[in-house]
Write a protein that holds these residues in place. Structure first.
Motif, PDB file in Angstrom:
ATOM      1  N   TYR A 176      38.277  10.593 -63.772  1.00  0.00           N
ATOM      2  CA  TYR A 176      37.048  10.623 -62.991  1.00  0.00           C
ATOM      3  C   TYR A 176      35.877  10.243 -63.886  1.00  0.00           C
ATOM      4  CZ  TYR A 176      40.409  13.861 -60.932  1.00  0.00           C
ATOM      5  OH  TYR A 176      41.565  14.433 -60.457  1.00  0.00           O
ATOM      6  N   PRO A 177      34.895   9.521 -63.360  1.00  0.00           N
ATOM      7  CA  PRO A 177      34.762   9.017 -61.995  1.00  0.00           C
ATOM      8  C   PRO A 177      35.588   7.747 -61.778  1.00  0.00           C
ATOM      9  CG  PRO A 177      32.906   8.294 -63.314  1.00  0.00           C
ATOM     10  CD  PRO A 177      33.745   9.158 -64.202  1.00  0.00           C
ATOM     11  N   THR A 178      36.082   7.564 -60.569  1.00  0.00           N
ATOM     12  CA  THR A 178      36.756   6.323 -60.196  1.00  0.00           C
ATOM     13  C   THR A 178      36.204   5.838 -58.859  1.00  0.00           C
ATOM     14  OG1 THR A 178      38.813   6.771 -61.394  1.00  0.00           O
ATOM     15  CG2 THR A 178      38.969   5.287 -59.525  1.00  0.00           C
ATOM     16  N   LEU A 179      35.728   4.606 -58.861  1.00  0.00           N
ATOM     17  CA  LEU A 179      35.258   3.971 -57.627  1.00  0.00           C
ATOM     18  C   LEU A 179      36.274   2.916 -57.236  1.00  0.00           C
ATOM     19  CD1 LEU A 179      32.955   3.639 -55.519  1.00  0.00           C
ATOM     20  CD2 LEU A 179      31.971   1.911 -57.039  1.00  0.00           C
ATOM     21  N   LEU A 180      36.790   3.028 -56.018  1.00  0.00           N
ATOM     22  CA  LEU A 180      37.792   2.079 -55.519  1.00  0.00           C
ATOM     23  C   LEU A 180      37.218   1.270 -54.367  1.00  0.00           C
ATOM     24  CD1 LEU A 180      40.829   4.547 -55.212  1.00  0.00           C
ATOM     25  CD2 LEU A 180      40.482   2.889 -57.038  1.00  0.00           C
ATOM     26  N   LEU A 181      37.683   0.043 -54.277  1.00  0.00           N
ATOM     27  CA  LEU A 181      37.401  -0.780 -53.103  1.00  0.00           C
ATOM     28  C   LEU A 181      38.668  -0.804 -52.264  1.00  0.00           C
ATOM     29  CD1 LEU A 181      35.412  -2.813 -51.660  1.00  0.00           C
ATOM     30  CD2 LEU A 181      36.719  -4.613 -52.799  1.00  0.00           C
ATOM     31  N   GLN A 182      38.550  -0.391 -51.014  1.00  0.00           N
ATOM     32  CA  GLN A 182      39.684  -0.505 -50.097  1.00  0.00           C
ATOM     33  C   GLN A 182      39.545  -1.818 -49.353  1.00  0.00           C
ATOM     34  OE1 GLN A 182      40.210   2.743 -47.346  1.00  0.00           O
ATOM     35  NE2 GLN A 182      42.098   1.882 -46.498  1.00  0.00           N
ATOM     36  N   LYS A 183      40.563  -2.654 -49.519  1.00  0.00           N
ATOM     37  CA  LYS A 183      40.555  -3.990 -48.912  1.00  0.00           C
ATOM     38  C   LYS A 183      41.829  -4.080 -48.084  1.00  0.00           C
ATOM     39  CE  LYS A 183      40.238  -8.805 -50.480  1.00  0.00           C
ATOM     40  NZ  LYS A 183      40.478  -9.696 -51.623  1.00  0.00           N
ATOM     41  N   GLY A 184      41.702  -3.796 -46.787  1.00  0.00           N
ATOM     42  CA  GLY A 184      42.912  -3.703 -45.964  1.00  0.00           C
ATOM     43  C   GLY A 184      43.748  -2.522 -46.435  1.00  0.00           C
ATOM     44  N   ASP A 185      44.995  -2.813 -46.842  1.00  0.00           N
ATOM     45  CA  ASP A 185      45.888  -1.753 -47.349  1.00  0.00           C
ATOM     46  C   ASP A 185      45.843  -1.634 -48.866  1.00  0.00           C
ATOM     47  OD1 ASP A 185      46.759  -1.196 -44.786  1.00  0.00           O
ATOM     48  OD2 ASP A 185      48.361  -2.697 -44.870  1.00  0.00           O
ATOM     49  N   GLU A 186      45.022  -2.436 -49.503  1.00  0.00           N
ATOM     50  CA  GLU A 186      44.938  -2.419 -50.972  1.00  0.00           C
ATOM     51  C   GLU A 186      43.820  -1.506 -51.452  1.00  0.00           C
ATOM     52  OE1 GLU A 186      45.261  -6.198 -53.588  1.00  0.00           O
ATOM     53  OE2 GLU A 186      44.520  -6.844 -51.624  1.00  0.00           O
ATOM     54  N   PHE A 187      44.051  -0.868 -52.604  1.00  0.00           N
ATOM     55  CA  PHE A 187      43.009  -0.063 -53.261  1.00  0.00           C
ATOM     56  C   PHE A 187      42.798  -0.643 -54.657  1.00  0.00           C
ATOM     57  CE2 PHE A 187      44.969   2.626 -50.086  1.00  0.00           C
ATOM     58  CZ  PHE A 187      43.864   3.178 -49.450  1.00  0.00           C
ATOM     59  N   ILE A 188      41.617  -1.160 -54.891  1.00  0.00           N
ATOM     60  CA  ILE A 188      41.341  -1.892 -56.134  1.00  0.00           C
ATOM     61  C   ILE A 188      40.272  -1.156 -56.940  1.00  0.00           C
ATOM     62  CG2 ILE A 188      40.596  -4.137 -57.084  1.00  0.00           C
ATOM     63  CD1 ILE A 188      41.296  -5.153 -54.075  1.00  0.00           C
ATOM     64  N   GLY A 189      40.548  -0.937 -58.223  1.00  0.00           N
ATOM     65  CA  GLY A 189      39.572  -0.270 -59.094  1.00  0.00           C
ATOM     66  C   GLY A 189      38.306  -1.101 -59.229  1.00  0.00           C
ATOM     67  N   LEU A 190      37.178  -0.450 -58.946  1.00  0.00           N
ATOM     68  CA  LEU A 190      35.905  -1.174 -58.958  1.00  0.00           C
ATOM     69  C   LEU A 190      35.008  -0.720 -60.101  1.00  0.00           C
ATOM     70  CD1 LEU A 190      34.636  -3.341 -57.155  1.00  0.00           C
ATOM     71  CD2 LEU A 190      33.675  -1.521 -55.737  1.00  0.00           C
TER      72      LEU A 190
END
Length: 209
Positions: A176-190
């Motif tokens: 932590y902290p972790t910010l993710l981008l959810q793109k459809g079914d994908e979760f990408i580290g932002l």
């Protein structure tokens, strides 16, 4: 893919100093992207056998210096006193319950409420296990303090906190902290750590290319 299929997930812990340091970058990024819905999940950093007096974590004072140097975050005198005394127990489950109680009444302001919680601890030195802390945060954010306290003491907040912890485990997030981008079914580290708003923006641009 259009922006309607994109969303942000922010994994934090109320007792995570690096999350406190990251909050300015995230706030600016979040304000730049009102089109991206943001879900905030509590990670559960100090639960179970990790629920110990603050003095048990000898790395904290040095980490705080680094956080201040790298992010400009200010640690208040009342918090420094807690740190020096060393007996204060960081209980992430109680903090996650408090966050859940506040979020229940203003889900659209979840991130701002998380920031208020961290300021209460890291700047004002207040316990995040104490109902009075959430009363003050509720009043400052124009929420009904009695309703927030009732929600904090209700079993629903404990269940909600545990649901957050379970979601974070499912996402495989371990720092932590972790910010993710959810793109459809994908979760990408932002982003996370000491990333600036500009670096998060650049990362988002790369992902969307």
């Amino acid at each position: 893919m259009n922006n309607k299929e994109l969303a942000l997930i922010y994994v934090w812990d109320a007792y995570c100093g690096w999350c406190y340091g990251f909050s300015k970058s995230l706030k600016a990024f979040h304000e730049n992207h009102p089109e991206l819905p943001l879900t905030v999940l509590s990670g559960g950093l100090f639960v179970g056998h990790k629920k110990l007096p603050i003095a048990s974590f000898s790395h904290i004072p040095e980490a705080n210096k680094r956080i201040s140097q790298l992010t400009g975050a200010e640690f208040g005198t009342p918090y420094q006193t807690l740190l020096e005394e060393g007996t204060f127990v960081m209980d992430s489950e109680a903090a996650a319950k408090g966050f859940s109680a506040l979020r229940f009444f203003a889900p659209e302001r979840a991130y701002l409420l998380a920031s208020s919680i961290q300021r209460a601890f890291y700047y004002e030195g207040k316990s995040l296990s104490d109902p009075a802390t959430y009363r003050e945060i509720a009043i400052a954010n124009n929420l009904d303090p009695e309703a927030v306290l009732a929600q904090f003491q209700d079993v629903a907040s404990t269940k909600d906190a545990h649901a957050d912890f379970a979601k974070v485990q499912q996402l495989g997030v371990q720092s932590y902290p972790t910010l993710l981008l959810q793109k459809g079914d994908e979760f990408i580290g932002l982003g996370g750590g000491v990333m600036t708003t500009e670096k998060i923006e650049a990362r988002l641009e790369n992902i969307l290319l």
